[in-house]
Design a protein around this motif. Structure first.
Motif, short mmCIF file in Angstrom:
data_model
loop_
_atom_site.label_atom_id
_atom_site.label_comp_id
_atom_site.label_asym_id
_atom_site.label_seq_id
_atom_site.Cartn_x
_atom_site.Cartn_y
_atom_site.Cartn_z
N SER A 195 3.87 5.44 4.96
CA SER A 195 3.86 6.51 3.95
C SER A 195 4.65 7.72 4.43
O SER A 195 4.34 8.32 5.47
CB SER A 195 2.41 6.91 3.67
OG SER A 195 2.35 8.20 3.12
N ARG A 252 -4.21 12.85 12.71
CA ARG A 252 -5.30 13.53 13.40
C ARG A 252 -5.54 12.96 14.79
O ARG A 252 -5.75 13.68 15.75
CB ARG A 252 -6.59 13.48 12.56
CG ARG A 252 -6.60 14.56 11.50
CD ARG A 252 -7.78 14.42 10.59
NE ARG A 252 -7.59 13.32 9.66
CZ ARG A 252 -8.58 12.78 8.93
NH1 ARG A 252 -9.80 13.23 9.06
NH2 ARG A 252 -8.32 11.81 8.09
N PHE A 312 -8.64 2.34 11.72
CA PHE A 312 -8.81 2.02 10.29
C PHE A 312 -7.48 1.55 9.68
O PHE A 312 -7.09 1.96 8.59
CB PHE A 312 -9.40 3.23 9.55
CG PHE A 312 -10.66 3.69 10.20
CD1 PHE A 312 -11.82 2.94 10.09
CD2 PHE A 312 -10.68 4.84 11.00
CE1 PHE A 312 -12.99 3.32 10.75
CE2 PHE A 312 -11.84 5.22 11.66
CZ PHE A 312 -12.99 4.47 11.53
N ALA A 329 7.98 3.19 8.73
CA ALA A 329 8.34 1.77 8.78
C ALA A 329 7.12 0.91 8.52
O ALA A 329 5.98 1.37 8.64
CB ALA A 329 8.91 1.43 10.17
N PHE A 383 -4.79 -5.44 6.22
CA PHE A 383 -4.12 -6.75 6.31
C PHE A 383 -5.09 -7.91 6.21
O PHE A 383 -6.23 -7.84 6.69
CB PHE A 383 -3.38 -6.84 7.64
CG PHE A 383 -2.45 -5.68 7.87
CD1 PHE A 383 -1.25 -5.59 7.17
CD2 PHE A 383 -2.80 -4.65 8.72
CE1 PHE A 383 -0.40 -4.51 7.35
CE2 PHE A 383 -1.96 -3.56 8.91
CZ PHE A 383 -0.75 -3.49 8.21
N MET A 442 0.85 -1.19 0.00
CA MET A 442 0.00 0.00 0.00
C MET A 442 0.88 1.24 0.00
O MET A 442 1.84 1.32 0.77
CB MET A 442 -0.86 -0.02 1.28
CG MET A 442 -1.79 1.16 1.39
SD MET A 442 -2.74 1.14 2.94
CE MET A 442 -4.19 2.05 2.44
C1 LIG Z 1 -6.66 3.47 5.76
S1 LIG Z 1 -5.33 4.48 6.30
C2 LIG Z 1 -5.90 4.96 7.91
C3 LIG Z 1 -5.20 6.20 8.41
C4 LIG Z 1 -5.65 6.70 9.80
N1 LIG Z 1 -5.32 5.73 10.82
C5 LIG Z 1 -7.12 7.01 9.84
O1 LIG Z 1 -7.74 6.75 10.87
O2 LIG Z 1 -7.64 7.57 8.89
C6 LIG Z 1 -4.08 3.28 6.65
C7 LIG Z 1 -2.75 3.90 7.07
O3 LIG Z 1 -1.88 2.83 7.42
C8 LIG Z 1 -0.63 2.99 6.77
N2 LIG Z 1 -0.09 1.64 6.52
C9 LIG Z 1 -0.56 0.69 5.68
N3 LIG Z 1 0.15 -0.43 5.77
C10 LIG Z 1 1.10 -0.20 6.71
C11 LIG Z 1 2.16 -0.97 7.29
N4 LIG Z 1 2.38 -2.24 6.89
N5 LIG Z 1 2.94 -0.40 8.24
C12 LIG Z 1 2.72 0.87 8.65
N6 LIG Z 1 1.75 1.66 8.15
C13 LIG Z 1 0.96 1.14 7.20
C14 LIG Z 1 -0.94 3.76 5.50
O4 LIG Z 1 0.20 4.45 5.01
C15 LIG Z 1 -2.05 4.70 5.99
O5 LIG Z 1 -1.53 5.88 6.52
#
Ligand SMILES: C[S@@+](CC[C@H](N)C(=O)[O-])C[C@H]1O[C@@H](n2cnc3c(N)ncnc32)[C@H](O)[C@@H]1O
Length: 201
Positions: A68, A48, A108, A89, A113, A1
């Protein structure tokens, strides 16, 4: 992602699609987190929740982890550098000291996964949690046909915009239970489509 491309648009896309529902769910348990000392804030995106946590709790030290770099930049701008260590990471490859965190947040994030990945991730994070640790989770639920259709559309959106590989929502509840956490409170929005949960060990 890879959320770099949508990072700065994320908040308004969310607002357009879901109004303030997700924001409300992220904030739901904040009043109960005022005594947390060490927080692991996983996949918090644009920060946030992290900003609100720091505003509500004047002592907590947080580790923010996100894949990201663009999300991380936004989070750093929002939440600042006092009391936070930012790490770009993969949460699945975390290397933190054991028994350290008394608060873990995943809003979220579990939806990124599949169930095998989630099992490994939760077990690895649980190994870093203190005996009385709390874990706050916000997530979608797919208990109705309408909810399943909406979540499917969301997965399609994230597949197109972020190349998200996972395409279905794994149930994190039995996995958290198997790792010694107990669901102590939950709040729902939109007829059960979105839930925030408080788990304790
Ligand atoms: C759907 S967004 C949710 C963002 C935030 N937590 C929210 O409530 O809106 C998922 C977040 O998880 C991060 N992410 C996805 N896979 C990840 C991983 N394996 N390790 C760390 N971060 C990850 C993405 O970059 C993104 O910022």
């Amino acid at each position: 992602m890879n959320c770099d491309w949508i990072a700065s648009h994320y908040w308004w896309i969310e607002r357009l699609g879901m109004g303030r529902t997700l924001e409300r769910r992220r904030r739901w348990f904040l009043p109960q987190l005022k005594n947390a000392r060490r927080a692991l804030v996983l996949g918090d995106g644009d920060g946030r929740f992290l900003r609100q946590l720091l505003q509500q709790n004047s002592v907590v030290q947080a580790d923010y982890v996100d894949l990201s770099s663009r999300m991380l930049e936004l989070a750093r701008k929002k939440a600042g550098v006092d009391r936070v260590v930012y790490r770009r990471a993969d949460a699945r490859a975390l290397e933190f000291a054991q028994g350290e965190y008394d608060l873990i947040s995943t809003h979220f994030f579990f939806d990124c996964f599949d169930s095998q990945e989630l099992e490994a991730l939760i077990a690895s994070v649980a190994a870093r949690a203190t005996p009385g640790a709390r874990w706050v989770v916000s997530e979608f639920r797919t208990d109705t046909i309408a909810a399943r259709m909406l979540v499917r559309a969301l997965y399609l959106f994230f597949r197109i915009t972020t190349d998200l590989r996972n395409q279905s929502l794994a149930d994190h509840r039995p996995i958290l239970s198997a790792n010694g956490f107990r669901l102590t409170d939950a709040g729902y929005s939109r007829g059960g489509l979105v839930v925030s949960e408080l788990w304790e060990r």
